[in-house]
Design a protein around this motif. Structure first.
Motif, PDB file in Angstrom:
ATOM      1  N   ALA A  33       7.790   5.606  -4.962  1.00 53.24           N
ATOM      2  CA  ALA A  33       7.712   6.158  -6.317  1.00 53.24           C
ATOM      3  C   ALA A  33       6.821   5.289  -7.216  1.00 53.24           C
ATOM      4  N   LYS A  34       6.922   3.992  -7.070  1.00 53.40           N
ATOM      5  CA  LYS A  34       6.125   3.089  -7.901  1.00 53.40           C
ATOM      6  C   LYS A  34       4.635   3.235  -7.615  1.00 53.40           C
ATOM      7  N   ILE A  35       4.258   3.282  -6.331  1.00 54.05           N
ATOM      8  CA  ILE A  35       2.834   3.409  -6.019  1.00 54.05           C
ATOM      9  C   ILE A  35       2.322   4.795  -6.410  1.00 54.05           C
ATOM     10  N   THR A  36       3.162   5.802  -6.280  1.00 54.94           N
ATOM     11  CA  THR A  36       2.763   7.149  -6.696  1.00 54.94           C
ATOM     12  C   THR A  36       2.558   7.204  -8.201  1.00 54.94           C
ATOM     13  N   MET A  37       3.409   6.509  -8.945  1.00 56.42           N
ATOM     14  CA  MET A  37       3.274   6.475 -10.402  1.00 56.42           C
ATOM     15  C   MET A  37       1.962   5.813 -10.813  1.00 56.42           C
ATOM     16  N   VAL A  38       1.630   4.702 -10.179  1.00 55.04           N
ATOM     17  CA  VAL A  38       0.397   3.997 -10.533  1.00 55.04           C
ATOM     18  C   VAL A  38      -0.826   4.843 -10.184  1.00 55.04           C
ATOM     19  N   GLU A  39      -0.820   5.427  -9.010  1.00 54.18           N
ATOM     20  CA  GLU A  39      -2.000   6.143  -8.520  1.00 54.18           C
ATOM     21  C   GLU A  39      -2.111   7.572  -9.055  1.00 54.18           C
ATOM     22  N   ALA A  40      -0.974   8.217  -9.362  1.00 54.13           N
ATOM     23  CA  ALA A  40      -1.033   9.631  -9.732  1.00 54.13           C
ATOM     24  C   ALA A  40      -0.033  10.013 -10.819  1.00 54.13           C
ATOM     25  N   GLY A  41       0.431   9.030 -11.579  1.00 54.08           N
ATOM     26  CA  GLY A  41       1.405   9.332 -12.623  1.00 54.08           C
ATOM     27  C   GLY A  41       0.891  10.292 -13.668  1.00 54.08           C
ATOM     28  N   TYR A  42      -0.409  10.316 -13.867  1.00 52.92           N
ATOM     29  CA  TYR A  42      -1.041  11.189 -14.863  1.00 52.92           C
ATOM     30  C   TYR A  42      -1.345  12.571 -14.292  1.00 52.92           C
ATOM     31  N   ILE A  95       1.565   0.621   2.395  1.00 48.50           N
ATOM     32  CA  ILE A  95       1.165   0.355   1.010  1.00 48.50           C
ATOM     33  C   ILE A  95       0.496  -1.014   0.859  1.00 48.50           C
ATOM     34  N   TYR A  96       1.001  -2.007   1.570  1.00 49.20           N
ATOM     35  CA  TYR A  96       0.496  -3.368   1.382  1.00 49.20           C
ATOM     36  C   TYR A  96      -0.636  -3.760   2.333  1.00 49.20           C
ATOM     37  N   SER A  97      -0.932  -2.896   3.301  1.00 54.11           N
ATOM     38  CA  SER A  97      -2.021  -3.238   4.214  1.00 54.11           C
ATOM     39  C   SER A  97      -3.323  -2.563   3.765  1.00 54.11           C
ATOM     40  N   GLY A  98      -4.447  -3.161   4.110  1.00 54.16           N
ATOM     41  CA  GLY A  98      -5.736  -2.553   3.798  1.00 54.16           C
ATOM     42  C   GLY A  98      -6.074  -2.569   2.321  1.00 54.16           C
ATOM     43  N   LYS A  99      -7.081  -1.747   1.962  1.00 50.62           N
ATOM     44  CA  LYS A  99      -7.581  -1.732   0.589  1.00 50.62           C
ATOM     45  C   LYS A  99      -7.392  -0.395  -0.110  1.00 50.62           C
ATOM     46  N   GLN A 100      -6.680   0.537   0.514  1.00 48.45           N
ATOM     47  CA  GLN A 100      -6.509   1.855  -0.094  1.00 48.45           C
ATOM     48  C   GLN A 100      -5.679   1.785  -1.375  1.00 48.45           C
ATOM     49  N   PHE A 101      -4.776   0.795  -1.464  1.00 46.98           N
ATOM     50  CA  PHE A 101      -3.864   0.734  -2.604  1.00 46.98           C
ATOM     51  C   PHE A 101      -3.984  -0.611  -3.326  1.00 46.98           C
ATOM     52  N   PRO A 102      -5.044  -0.799  -4.126  1.00 47.58           N
ATOM     53  CA  PRO A 102      -5.237  -2.053  -4.874  1.00 47.58           C
ATOM     54  C   PRO A 102      -4.060  -2.449  -5.759  1.00 47.58           C
ATOM     55  N   PRO A 103      -3.330  -1.486  -6.385  1.00 43.20           N
ATOM     56  CA  PRO A 103      -2.200  -1.874  -7.240  1.00 43.20           C
ATOM     57  C   PRO A 103      -1.134  -2.685  -6.506  1.00 43.20           C
TER      58      PRO A 103
END
Length: 331
Positions: free
Chosen positions: A222-231, A261-269
């Motif tokens: 939910a947290k990563i979804t909020m950062v990436e697509a909360g809007y 979520i924590y691997s790679g560069k797809q999710f900078p947040p």
């Protein structure tokens, strides 16, 4: 010619009813727009014709009925949550059923089970597979394919008298002791007192427990979804959450939500502190819960990007499955 037409129609109805009773095929999320009304079918409850204001519909060989209307006929009470697209049914036998639009997982007495297909909205009503709904309402189906009739038969609970053991009762019912215990929320450690009522219809969903998830995974997603697509809209949030879940199932990526979520560069947040500060809103929490419960609007998509920002050969080489809001979802 008329007789031949009747035989053909009976054959079609027979096939549909056979699928209704026997099908345990792969899960799918269906479209209400493709559902066809079965105007020639008569639906009965304990031998009495049911007057339906909403039709029984068929889709991909399955019969669907409006959940709240059928539940009402069995003395159940239902309520609709317009914010989550969910109907909650409290049955006459004190079971609680929660069904969601496009969500294949059903909550039955707080336990999660996977249905073969997902409910869907049609004309403002949530439609559910008839066979599975009748089982959850403690009923069985009786078919008359010659007259195109489906009769829902109410099954009364069995009352414990002390004359027979639970094993004997289960054997007579063609069930098992463990199934009866599970159906009634019992642990089997205490003796059943005479007068105890046992629900004896075992829903077929009991053989398909839904994959569990932890509260930690739920909140992290939910947290990563909020950062990436909360809007974004609910659909965009649902798609974002599913990209991560699709990766978990893909052998090319880690097999847990946290590791994806924590691997790679797809999710900078996940690496710059924004994820830790994220506070998911109600829409995101709903979208993530639905995604974890199997609602997927971007099947097989394992990448998302903003086409106005992400440029280059890698992004242009991807197969875009859907574009929702500011994001493209691709594989």
């Amino acid at each position: 010619m008329i007789r031949e037409g009747k035989r053909i129609k009976c054959l079609i109805i027979t096939i549909l009813l056979g699928v209704l009773l026997l099908s345990n095929g792969p899960m799918s999320i269906v479209s209400a727009g493709e559902a066809a009304a079965m105007n020639d079918l008569t639906l009965k409850l304990d031998g009495k014709i049911i007057k339906m204001t909403e039709p029984v519909v068929t889709l991909d060989g399955r019969m669907y009925v409006p959940a709240a209307r059928i539940a009402e006929l069995f003395g159940a009470k239902s309520s609709w949550d317009k914010d989550t697209d969910e109907v909650t049914i409290h049955t006459a036998l004190n079971d609680k059923i929660v069904l969601g639009n496009g969500v294949p997982v059903v909550y039955f007495n707080e336990e999660r089970y996977l249905m073969d297909v997902a409910p869907f909205l049609k004309d403002g009503r949530l439609y559910v597979p008839l066979r599975q709904l009748s089982e959850m309402l403690h009923a069985k189906l009786q078919l008359n394919t010659e007259q195109d009739i489906v009769d829902l038969i109410t099954v009364q609970p069995v009352v414990i008298t002390g004359e027979k053991s639970l094993d004997e009762i289960a054997k007579e019912l063609g069930s098992s002791k463990s199934e009866l215990l599970k159906r009634n929320g019992l642990n089997g450690k205490e003796a059943l007192k005479p007068g105890t009522k046992l629900n004896v219809v075992i829903p077929s969903i009991f053989t398909k427990a839904a994959k569990s998830f932890t509260e930690a995974d739920y909140m992290l997603l939910a947290k990563i979804t909020m950062v990436e697509a909360g809007y974004e809209t609910y659909q965009g949030q649902l798609a974002l959450a599913n990209v991560i879940l699709n990766r978990v199932k893909d052998v090319r990526f880690p097999d847990s939500i946290k590791e994806v979520i924590y691997s790679g560069k797809q999710f900078p947040p996940a690496h710059n502190g924004m994820l830790d500060k994220s506070k998911p809103n109600a829409s995101v929490l709903r979208a993530v819960k639905d995604a974890l419960n199997g609602k997927n609007n971007v099947e097989n998509a394992v990448y998302f990007f903003n086409p106005n920002i992400s440029k280059g050969s890698f992004w242009s080489s991807l197969d875009v499955i859907a574009s929702i809001g500011h994001h493209s979802f691709a594989k």
